[in-house]
Design an enzyme around this catalytic site. Structure first.
Site, PDB file in Angstrom:
ATOM      1  N   GLU A 176       0.858  -1.192   0.000  1.00  0.00           N
ATOM      2  CA  GLU A 176       0.000   0.000   0.000  1.00  0.00           C
ATOM      3  C   GLU A 176       0.892   1.239   0.000  1.00  0.00           C
ATOM      4  O   GLU A 176       1.799   1.348   0.827  1.00  0.00           O
ATOM      5  CB  GLU A 176      -0.873  -0.020   1.255  1.00  0.00           C
ATOM      6  CG  GLU A 176      -1.432   1.311   1.694  1.00  0.00           C
ATOM      7  CD  GLU A 176      -1.828   1.318   3.163  1.00  0.00           C
ATOM      8  OE1 GLU A 176      -1.965   2.427   3.726  1.00  0.00           O
ATOM      9  OE2 GLU A 176      -1.990   0.224   3.763  1.00  0.00           O
ATOM     10  N   LYS A 185      -9.493  -2.746   8.941  1.00  0.00           N
ATOM     11  CA  LYS A 185      -8.193  -2.318   9.445  1.00  0.00           C
ATOM     12  C   LYS A 185      -8.376  -1.802  10.872  1.00  0.00           C
ATOM     13  O   LYS A 185      -8.942  -0.719  11.079  1.00  0.00           O
ATOM     14  CB  LYS A 185      -7.646  -1.215   8.532  1.00  0.00           C
ATOM     15  CG  LYS A 185      -6.441  -0.463   9.055  1.00  0.00           C
ATOM     16  CD  LYS A 185      -6.092   0.672   8.092  1.00  0.00           C
ATOM     17  CE  LYS A 185      -5.098   1.640   8.678  1.00  0.00           C
ATOM     18  NZ  LYS A 185      -4.763   2.732   7.736  1.00  0.00           N
TER      19      LYS A 185
END
Length: 217
Positions: free
Chosen positions: A40, A128
């Site tokens: 990411e 998350k």
């Protein structure tokens, strides 16, 4: 992409956030070379969209590549245009719904049970848990898995090697790791040291099996 399957298979998301565009790109490519398949690139880094576009060109169309710190509809659109095929948000908000409208899977930032329910309603693929170390660490994850036993949690924030082991033991599907893995590589630091840290984290991943989960939607 099938983000849930990728998280289950790889169990590690590297978070690249740097103040040097070239170093950030080389960090992404080095991680992938070492076998860290899920990377990411945080939009809070220097010219992150340029890094994503360059990484996409270098890696080809099929490699997973995410955009992090996606907060707004424009962030989601920019990330999609740059070549990201999944997005990561720090919270439940506009970035989640906008990314889903674009067909992008989302790893949505949550901290509370209310966040979790909202993220599921908006179509998040995985959750998350952020900032994990301040939310209560592995013990808090265990508590959340009481009412949400089958949901895919990915703790992020302060995840070093011992914490990664503890989160996996507590039922995390994967972990997201920034500075304990990246160090200063994305700002021009040693890529040799980055490779060593990547191997250390991949060794931890190899120690445990992924839990059974269902998409958070």
């Amino acid at each position: 992409m099938d983000l849930l399957t990728a998280l289950r298979a790889h169990r590690l998301v590297a978070i690249v956030r740097g103040d040097d565009e070239d170093a950030s790109l080389h960090t992404v490519l080095t991680l992938v070379e070492e076998g860290v398949a899920l990377v990411e690139v945080s939009l809070s880094g220097r010219n992150a969209l340029g890094v994503i576009a360059a990484a996409r060109a270098a890696l080809g169309p099929d490699a997973p590549l995410g955009a992090g710190t996606v907060l707004t509809e424009q962030d989601a659109k920019d990330a999609h245009r740059a070549g990201a095929d999944f997005v990561v948000t720090p919270a439940v908000g506009e970035g989640v719904s906008a990314a889903r409208e674009l067909g992008l899977p989302v790893l949505a930032g949550v901290m509370t049970p209310t966040d979790i329910v909202t993220a599921r309603r908006l179509g998040a693929t995985a959750l998350k848990l952020f900032p994990a170390e301040h939310a209560g660490g592995p013990g808090y994850l265990r508590a959340l898995r009481g009412p949400f036993p089958d949901l895919p949690f990915v703790p992020v924030g302060g995840v070093d090697i011992p914490a990664a082991r503890a989160y996996f033991a507590a039922g995390a599907l994967a972990v997201g790791v920034g500075s304990p893995l990246i160090g200063d590589a994305a700002s021009g630091g040693s890529r040799t040291a980055l490779r060593a840290r990547a191997r250390d984290f991949l060794a931890v991943v190899a120690e445990t099996d992924a839990p059974s989960t269902r998409a958070a939607r």
